[in-house]
Design a protein around this motif. Structure first.
Motif, short mmCIF file in Angstrom:
data_model
loop_
_atom_site.label_atom_id
_atom_site.label_comp_id
_atom_site.label_asym_id
_atom_site.label_seq_id
_atom_site.Cartn_x
_atom_site.Cartn_y
_atom_site.Cartn_z
N LEU A 2 -9.00 96.06 -47.24
CA LEU A 2 -9.21 94.62 -47.11
C LEU A 2 -9.46 94.00 -48.48
O LEU A 2 -10.26 94.52 -49.26
N SER A 55 -5.11 92.27 -45.32
CA SER A 55 -5.00 93.70 -45.08
C SER A 55 -3.63 94.09 -45.63
O SER A 55 -2.60 93.73 -45.04
N VAL A 60 -5.14 88.19 -42.62
CA VAL A 60 -5.76 88.50 -41.33
C VAL A 60 -6.99 87.66 -41.04
O VAL A 60 -7.58 87.78 -39.97
N ARG A 87 -5.47 91.27 -34.18
CA ARG A 87 -5.23 92.66 -34.54
C ARG A 87 -6.26 93.20 -35.53
O ARG A 87 -6.37 94.41 -35.72
N ALA A 88 -7.04 92.30 -36.18
CA ALA A 88 -8.02 92.73 -37.18
C ALA A 88 -9.46 92.59 -36.71
O ALA A 88 -10.38 92.89 -37.46
N ARG A 89 -9.66 92.14 -35.49
CA ARG A 89 -11.02 91.98 -34.98
C ARG A 89 -11.67 93.35 -34.77
O ARG A 89 -11.00 94.32 -34.47
N ARG A 90 -12.94 93.37 -34.99
CA ARG A 90 -13.75 94.59 -34.88
C ARG A 90 -13.45 95.57 -36.01
O ARG A 90 -13.79 96.75 -35.93
N ASP A 91 -12.79 95.10 -37.06
CA ASP A 91 -12.51 95.92 -38.24
C ASP A 91 -13.37 95.51 -39.44
O ASP A 91 -13.12 95.94 -40.55
N GLY A 92 -14.35 94.62 -39.22
CA GLY A 92 -15.23 94.20 -40.30
C GLY A 92 -14.73 93.01 -41.11
O GLY A 92 -15.35 92.64 -42.10
N VAL A 93 -13.63 92.39 -40.69
CA VAL A 93 -13.05 91.26 -41.44
C VAL A 93 -13.99 90.06 -41.39
O VAL A 93 -14.30 89.45 -42.41
N ARG A 95 -17.19 90.00 -40.77
CA ARG A 95 -18.41 90.35 -41.50
C ARG A 95 -18.18 90.20 -43.00
O ARG A 95 -19.02 89.66 -43.72
#
Length: 145
Positions: A2, A55, A60, A87-93, A95
């Motif tokens: 990221l 990403s 994203v 598609r990028a949720r829950r990947d720390g984006v 945050r």
């Protein structure tokens, strides 16, 4: 990997992110694009910033920090236009974007308000924002000082 960097709505990939957000019934990226185009909000005042999250070479997420136009406090900031691609949720984006928005914010602001959709309340609360009374122009606040 990221990467966060300064952003504007002319960036490659923004139109796809805008379409996705509208498909979910959100208007924050449409307002961002409209306000950028008409010059009413370009994140140019002291303390204002806007970031994109990539990403690889795919945009994203986006998030900005403004002077809060709805708060009479002289050092009131506002988190604006936070949106992360499905598609990028829950990947720390999200945050990472909030962390970038908060970095250096205390130099200009005592707190940051946001007007979040109900589906994002838990996210903001995990990030340290506290709920505000219903009916105003903000749902949550993060104290910086």
């Amino acid at each position: 990997m990221l990467t966060l960097a300064a952003f504007d709505p002319g960036a490659a990939g923004f139109s796809a992110l805008l379409a996705e957000s509208q498909g979910e019934g959100h208007r924050m990226l449409l307002r961002l694009a409209e306000n950028w185009a008409n010059g009413s909000n370009r994140f140019l005042l002291p303390g204002e910033v806007i970031f994109g999250a990539w990403s690889g070479d795919v945009l994203v997420g986006v998030c900005g920090r403004n002077v809060d136009p709805h708060d009479t406090g002289p050092r009131a900031g506002r988190v604006r236009h936070l949106y992360v691609a499905q598609r990028a949720r829950r990947d720390g984006v999200g945050r990472a974007l909030i962390a970038a928005i908060c970095e250096g914010a205390a130099e200009h602001f005592d707190y940051l308000n946001t007007n979040a959709p109900e589906t994002a309340f838990a996210f903001y609360e995990r990030m340290g924002f506290v709920p505000l009374a219903a009916g105003g122009h903000a749902t949550h606040r993060l104290m910086l000082a």
